[in-house]
Design a protein around this motif. Structure first.
Motif, mmCIF file in Angstrom:
data_model
loop_
_atom_site.group_PDB
_atom_site.id
_atom_site.type_symbol
_atom_site.label_atom_id
_atom_site.label_comp_id
_atom_site.label_asym_id
_atom_site.label_seq_id
_atom_site.Cartn_x
_atom_site.Cartn_y
_atom_site.Cartn_z
ATOM 1 N N UNK A 169 4.269 -2.417 3.499
ATOM 2 C CA UNK A 169 3.408 -3.579 3.587
ATOM 3 C C UNK A 169 4.066 -4.916 3.331
ATOM 4 N N UNK A 170 3.605 -5.922 4.074
ATOM 5 C CA UNK A 170 4.046 -7.305 3.899
ATOM 6 C C UNK A 170 2.866 -8.215 3.584
ATOM 7 N N UNK A 171 1.806 -7.648 3.037
ATOM 8 C CA UNK A 171 0.641 -8.443 2.654
ATOM 9 C C UNK A 171 0.932 -9.048 1.281
ATOM 10 N N UNK A 172 1.869 -9.956 1.244
ATOM 11 C CA UNK A 172 2.416 -10.489 -0.002
ATOM 12 C C UNK A 172 2.141 -11.983 -0.107
ATOM 13 N N UNK B 9 0.828 -1.191 0.000
ATOM 14 C CA UNK B 9 0.000 0.000 0.000
ATOM 15 C C UNK B 9 0.870 1.252 0.000
ATOM 16 N N UNK B 10 0.277 2.352 -0.444
ATOM 17 C CA UNK B 10 0.956 3.634 -0.416
ATOM 18 C C UNK B 10 0.205 4.578 0.516
ATOM 19 N N UNK B 11 0.908 5.596 0.997
ATOM 20 C CA UNK B 11 0.274 6.639 1.801
ATOM 21 C C UNK B 11 0.177 7.894 0.945
ATOM 22 N N UNK C 24 -3.595 12.467 5.392
ATOM 23 C CA UNK C 24 -2.964 11.315 4.760
ATOM 24 C C UNK C 24 -3.818 10.075 4.986
ATOM 25 N N UNK C 25 -3.837 9.209 3.985
ATOM 26 C CA UNK C 25 -4.502 7.920 4.111
ATOM 27 C C UNK C 25 -3.664 6.859 3.394
ATOM 28 N N UNK C 26 -3.893 5.628 3.813
ATOM 29 C CA UNK C 26 -3.209 4.496 3.191
ATOM 30 C C UNK C 26 -4.167 3.806 2.216
ATOM 31 N N UNK C 27 -3.674 3.509 1.025
ATOM 32 C CA UNK C 27 -4.470 2.850 -0.009
ATOM 33 C C UNK C 27 -3.686 1.675 -0.581
ATOM 34 N N UNK C 28 -4.319 0.508 -0.622
ATOM 35 C CA UNK C 28 -3.705 -0.608 -1.330
ATOM 36 C C UNK C 28 -3.602 -0.257 -2.810
ATOM 37 N N UNK C 29 -2.527 -0.655 -3.437
ATOM 38 C CA UNK C 29 -2.308 -0.377 -4.852
ATOM 39 C C UNK C 29 -3.045 -1.436 -5.667
#
Length: 518
Positions: free
Chosen positions: A382-385, A319-321, A335-340
């Protein structure tokens, strides 16, 4: 029992998630300051109440004024919360005083800390923790002018241990850095214990291991350093192993300070060394994105397409912020975090998705951003891999907009022609909210849909759970009977994780990407 504990903690996380991490840190530091004032009235901490109050006022005023001046000069967003957080951290790192010379030194440290956010920065990221920079500067100057003072870390006192522990854990749970800081604390305490034993032995003093360990654990500032400084997002590297490497380095240096002439390289210098290592991992992470367009993915979900002038590295699932400066931001900030949602192969195109309809000031500002506008990305994390071993069977569980990281991963699987055994469980309120249906269908994986109404024209490899079927552990086991052979990934609100925990605990492994909504 484990399921109940998981459910309880995830509900706590949901409550904390209503605040931005910056707001939670500020409120926690304010609570610590109030507790310190109360303790000072009965002599349980070193500073007195007047010293604490005067020092807090001086630091707050200096940090806000410096940030305000630089905001006007450089035309950058003003972040009052950030200014107050820096001031509050310095309140616990420097020794409060009412002495004019000491207050001058404290004011100077606050000014240097605020200035470092703009001078010691790279593409929107802090190179060093601002409070650590301010404390280190005062320590160095204090060698030549002792009256100005030096860092003291008086927060490391037994009376403050429990408040720091409780509020620190709340912050770390919200920022998902609990394991990293726990590792840092164990290393720092362990190294400090060994140092104390070695010094006592060298001096011929009888070693009382239990007393030394108790003293180190209760009278050290390590938990405060970890919870409120080491975990600071803008100085963190993106990957978990990188974060643990930084934590280990800081733990060793904090636990065994090095003497250099008249200066002891203590906590703030240990953190600066860790920041330098983190910067080596992340110096290319911060970029700027130009909005090219938006499209409707479902009646409530919008996809934004950006183009980046400079490609950046990321892996599907990260994800990016994204920062969207706007007037009068609410409690969750700018700021918010969004999964790419896009893949690395699509670079320089970058896609994210968000759900409209909330009262968030950020969401309203994001919805109003015109094509051609440039927005800063402060980093990629992120480590949601997915496992690197493509033969590992997988179960993906998504709720609503939580499908976004899986879209990137499934697109990547198709693009790179991987052969993976994947089952997706997709939970939505209504069938019309099935986002990215075409992209998921192209991947060819089996999909189980939970929705109130029946989706129309489902592909042959998709199944609808049925009308009125509740999303719970028993239902998940019926739909995915071979769950014990699969590695489970879940992306959605904490309540979903709590409901499915008894079933997900049977999977070979569980990786979560829980969020509290934008």
């Amino acid at each position: 029992m484990i399921g109940a504990l998981t459910a309880g903690w995830t509900r706590v996380f949901g409550v904390l998630g209503r605040l931005s991490s910056y707001r939670l840190v500020l409120l926690s530091l304010a609570a610590l300051a109030a507790i310190a004032v109360v303790l000072s009235l009965v002599g349980l901490v070193g500073p007195g109440p007047l010293e604490l109050i005067v020092t807090a006022i001086v630091l707050g005023a200096v940090c806000v004024v410096v940030d305000l001046a630089l905001h006007r000069m450089l035309r950058v967003p003003l972040r009052v919360e950030s200014s107050l957080i820096t001031a509050a951290i310095l309140l616990f790192v420097l020794f409060p005083t009412v002495d004019p010379a000491g207050l001058a030194g404290i004011a100077g440290a606050g000014a240097v800390a605020s200035l470092s956010k703009y001078v010691l920065a790279w593409r929107g990221r802090h190179v060093f923790n601002p409070a650590a920079v301010g404390a280190a500067a005062l320590t160095l100057v204090g060698v030549a002018v002792p009256a100005l003072g030096a860092s003291a870390w008086w927060v490391g006192t037994p009376a403050m241990a429990v408040p720091v522990l409780v509020l620190g854990v709340a912050v770390l749970w919200r920022t998902e850095k609990l394991r990293m800081v726990a590792g840092f604390w164990v290393i720092a305490v362990g190294v400090a214990f060994l140092r104390a034993v070695a010094l006592d032995s060298a001096a011929g003093v009888e070693v009382d291991a239990l007393a030394i360990l108790t003293q180190v654990a209760l009278s050290s500032p390590y938990l405060f350093l970890g919870a409120f400084m080491l975990s600071e997002p803008l100085t963190m590297p993106p990957r978990r192993w990188q974060q643990f490497a930084v934590a280990a380095l800081v733990g060793v240096l904090a636990g065994w300070p090095i003497d250099v002439g008249a200066i002891t390289l203590g906590q703030e210098f240990a953190l600066l060394a860790g920041n330098l290592l983190a910067f080596a991992f992340t110096w290319r992470a911060a970029v700027r994105l130009v909005l090219e367009g938006r499209r409707e993915v479902t009646p409530t979900v919008r996809e934004l397409t950006f183009r980046t002038r400079r490609p950046f590295a990321f892996r599907p699932g990260q994800y990016l912020e994204l920062e969207v400066p706007h007037r009068r931001p609410d409690a969750r900030g700018t700021r918010r975090e969004f999964s790419i949602a896009s893949t690395p192969e699509e670079m320089p195109v970058v896609r994210i998705a968000f759900k409209e309809g909330s009262k968030s000031s950020y969401k309203r500002a994001l919805a109003a951003v015109p094509p051609g506008a440039t927005l800063p990305v402060t980093g990629v994390w992120g480590d949601f891999l997915l496992p690197t071993r493509t033969t590992a069977p997988l179960l993906l569980v998504a709720a609503g907009i939580g499908v976004t990281p899986f879209v990137s991963q499934l697109r990547h699987v198709v693009t790179t022609e991987q052969d993976r055994d994947i089952v997706l469980v997709y939970v939505v309120s209504d069938a019309s909210e099935l986002a990215y249906r075409d992209e998921i269908e192209r991947s060819g994986i089996p999909v189980v849909v939970y929705s109130r109404d029946a989706p129309a024209d489902l592909p042959a490899h998709w199944r609808w759970a049925g009308r009125g079927v509740r999303v719970d552990a028993d239902g998940l086991l019926r739909m995915v009977p071979d769950i014990t052979a699969r590695h489970a990934y879940i992306s959605g609100p904490p309540a979903l994780l709590a409901d499915l925990a008894p079933a997900l605990e049977r999977a070979r492994s569980l990786t979560t990407d829980a969020f509290s909504g934008y």
